[in-house]
Motif scaffolding. Structure first.
Motif, PDB file in Angstrom:
ATOM      1  N   ASN A  25       0.830  -1.207   0.000  1.00  0.00           N
ATOM      2  CA  ASN A  25       0.000   0.000   0.000  1.00  0.00           C
ATOM      3  C   ASN A  25       0.863   1.255   0.000  1.00  0.00           C
ATOM      4  O   ASN A  25       0.535   2.244  -0.671  1.00  0.00           O
ATOM      5  CB  ASN A  25      -0.926   0.004   1.219  1.00  0.00           C
ATOM      6  CG  ASN A  25      -2.239  -0.704   0.958  1.00  0.00           C
ATOM      7  OD1 ASN A  25      -2.798  -0.627  -0.136  1.00  0.00           O
ATOM      8  ND2 ASN A  25      -2.743  -1.412   1.945  1.00  0.00           N
ATOM      9  N   VAL A  29       0.855   4.126  -2.972  1.00  0.00           N
ATOM     10  CA  VAL A  29       0.668   5.562  -2.765  1.00  0.00           C
ATOM     11  C   VAL A  29       1.866   6.343  -3.301  1.00  0.00           C
ATOM     12  O   VAL A  29       1.708   7.406  -3.915  1.00  0.00           O
ATOM     13  CB  VAL A  29       0.456   5.860  -1.268  1.00  0.00           C
ATOM     14  CG1 VAL A  29       0.366   7.363  -1.032  1.00  0.00           C
ATOM     15  CG2 VAL A  29      -0.810   5.184  -0.761  1.00  0.00           C
ATOM     16  N   SER A  32       1.686   6.450  -7.013  1.00  0.00           N
ATOM     17  CA  SER A  32       0.548   7.283  -7.384  1.00  0.00           C
ATOM     18  C   SER A  32       0.904   8.758  -7.264  1.00  0.00           C
ATOM     19  O   SER A  32       0.611   9.562  -8.163  1.00  0.00           O
ATOM     20  CB  SER A  32      -0.648   6.951  -6.492  1.00  0.00           C
ATOM     21  OG  SER A  32      -1.742   7.786  -6.794  1.00  0.00           O
ATOM     22  N   ARG A 172      -5.152   0.890   4.303  1.00  0.00           N
ATOM     23  CA  ARG A 172      -4.831   1.776   3.193  1.00  0.00           C
ATOM     24  C   ARG A 172      -4.988   3.253   3.525  1.00  0.00           C
ATOM     25  O   ARG A 172      -4.080   4.053   3.259  1.00  0.00           O
ATOM     26  CB  ARG A 172      -5.719   1.433   1.992  1.00  0.00           C
ATOM     27  CG  ARG A 172      -5.438   2.262   0.740  1.00  0.00           C
ATOM     28  CD  ARG A 172      -6.550   2.065  -0.266  1.00  0.00           C
ATOM     29  NE  ARG A 172      -7.832   2.503   0.272  1.00  0.00           N
ATOM     30  CZ  ARG A 172      -9.006   2.215  -0.282  1.00  0.00           C
ATOM     31  NH1 ARG A 172      -9.065   1.464  -1.357  1.00  0.00           N
ATOM     32  NH2 ARG A 172     -10.131   2.665   0.264  1.00  0.00           N
ATOM     33  N   ASP A 173      -6.123   3.631   4.106  1.00  0.00           N
ATOM     34  CA  ASP A 173      -6.448   5.048   4.260  1.00  0.00           C
ATOM     35  C   ASP A 173      -5.471   5.819   5.147  1.00  0.00           C
ATOM     36  O   ASP A 173      -5.060   6.929   4.780  1.00  0.00           O
ATOM     37  CB  ASP A 173      -7.878   5.198   4.790  1.00  0.00           C
ATOM     38  CG  ASP A 173      -8.916   4.780   3.756  1.00  0.00           C
ATOM     39  OD1 ASP A 173      -8.514   4.505   2.609  1.00  0.00           O
ATOM     40  OD2 ASP A 173     -10.112   4.725   4.087  1.00  0.00           O
ATOM     41  N   GLN A 176      -2.370   6.530   3.106  1.00  0.00           N
ATOM     42  CA  GLN A 176      -2.611   7.544   2.084  1.00  0.00           C
ATOM     43  C   GLN A 176      -2.631   8.943   2.688  1.00  0.00           C
ATOM     44  O   GLN A 176      -2.008   9.868   2.150  1.00  0.00           O
ATOM     45  CB  GLN A 176      -3.938   7.268   1.376  1.00  0.00           C
ATOM     46  CG  GLN A 176      -3.881   6.146   0.360  1.00  0.00           C
ATOM     47  CD  GLN A 176      -5.181   6.012  -0.405  1.00  0.00           C
ATOM     48  OE1 GLN A 176      -6.242   6.391   0.083  1.00  0.00           O
ATOM     49  NE2 GLN A 176      -5.117   5.466  -1.601  1.00  0.00           N
ATOM     50  N   TYR A 180       0.156  11.685   1.728  1.00  0.00           N
ATOM     51  CA  TYR A 180      -0.346  12.857   1.011  1.00  0.00           C
ATOM     52  C   TYR A 180       0.001  14.145   1.754  1.00  0.00           C
ATOM     53  O   TYR A 180       0.396  15.148   1.140  1.00  0.00           O
ATOM     54  CB  TYR A 180      -1.861  12.759   0.815  1.00  0.00           C
ATOM     55  CG  TYR A 180      -2.283  11.807  -0.275  1.00  0.00           C
ATOM     56  CD1 TYR A 180      -1.396  11.421  -1.270  1.00  0.00           C
ATOM     57  CD2 TYR A 180      -3.571  11.276  -0.310  1.00  0.00           C
ATOM     58  CE1 TYR A 180      -1.772  10.540  -2.265  1.00  0.00           C
ATOM     59  CE2 TYR A 180      -3.961  10.392  -1.311  1.00  0.00           C
ATOM     60  CZ  TYR A 180      -3.050  10.027  -2.287  1.00  0.00           C
ATOM     61  OH  TYR A 180      -3.432   9.155  -3.277  1.00  0.00           O
TER      62      TYR A 180
END
Length: 206
Positions: A25, A29, A32, A172-173, A176, A180
């Protein structure tokens, strides 16, 4: 919440799969972010909207500034030695590779999440079976057979799908959000601080 914590005890039995899921994961990220944040600067150098700057150290090292400068240098070198179409092709291939790696690591993250779900459901079924076997005969005379079958089949399927969605969000969250925020701070600390302060105020007003 208590029920979720009870299920989380089953997750701890398969922590190895959880660690692999978290690793992939993180990679998902990262690629991404890389594929999204690097496209605009690359195109800016290519079409001249961003001024060229001298890069003294063109060696590649694992830190955001070095990665950015390294690829800036590579694109500028391609432009200087050839045509802009070559640099554009280089950027397109780079984007394709980044998105492929992102989706590939996303697939691996889900791949290692499935054994956790399946093993948890297996353990739940086993525990339910042991519990049912240990009950007295009077329990089965008082309870409806359809209700017992429903709890052992339909309700467990609902738990299975809930586990899948919950575990995916748990693993995951948070990753992220953290990555981010780190990326936003790296791009513009002032703007990131402004947004972090503004969001709660906007939420209260709305």
């Amino acid at each position: 919440m208590k029920d979720l914590l009870k299920i989380f005890k089953y997750v701890l039995r398969y922590y190895k799969y959880g660690i692999l899921n978290i690793i992939f994961n993180v990679l998902t990220v990262i690629f991404s972010l890389f594929s999204l944040t690097m496209v605009i600067p690359f195109l800016g150098i290519l079409f001249g909207t961003i001024e060229n700057h001298e890069i003294n150290d063109t060696t590649f090292s694992i830190n955001p500034s070095s990665v950015k400068d390294y690829f800036y240098f590579q694109i500028q070198t391609i432009i200087d030695n050839g045509e802009k179409i070559d640099a554009l092709l280089y950027i397109c291939l780079l984007i394709i590779v980044m998105f492929f790696l992102r989706n590939f690591f996303r697939y691996l993250a889900l791949y290692f999440l499935v054994p956790i779900r399946n093993n948890i459901v297996h353990d739940l079924r086993t525990d339910i079976h042991k519990k049912m076997v240990s009950l007295q005969v009077s329990f089965f005379t008082k309870k409806k057979k359809g209700d017992i079958i429903s709890r052992m089949s339909t309700d467990l399927v609902e738990v299975e799908w809930s586990i899948m969605s919950s575990l995916e969000m748990i693993f995951r969250d948070p990753i992220q959000i953290i990555l981010y925020i780190i990326t936003l701070i790296f791009i513009s600390p002032q703007l990131t601080l402004f947004v972090i302060i503004l969001f709660p105020i906007t939420g209260i007003i709305i």
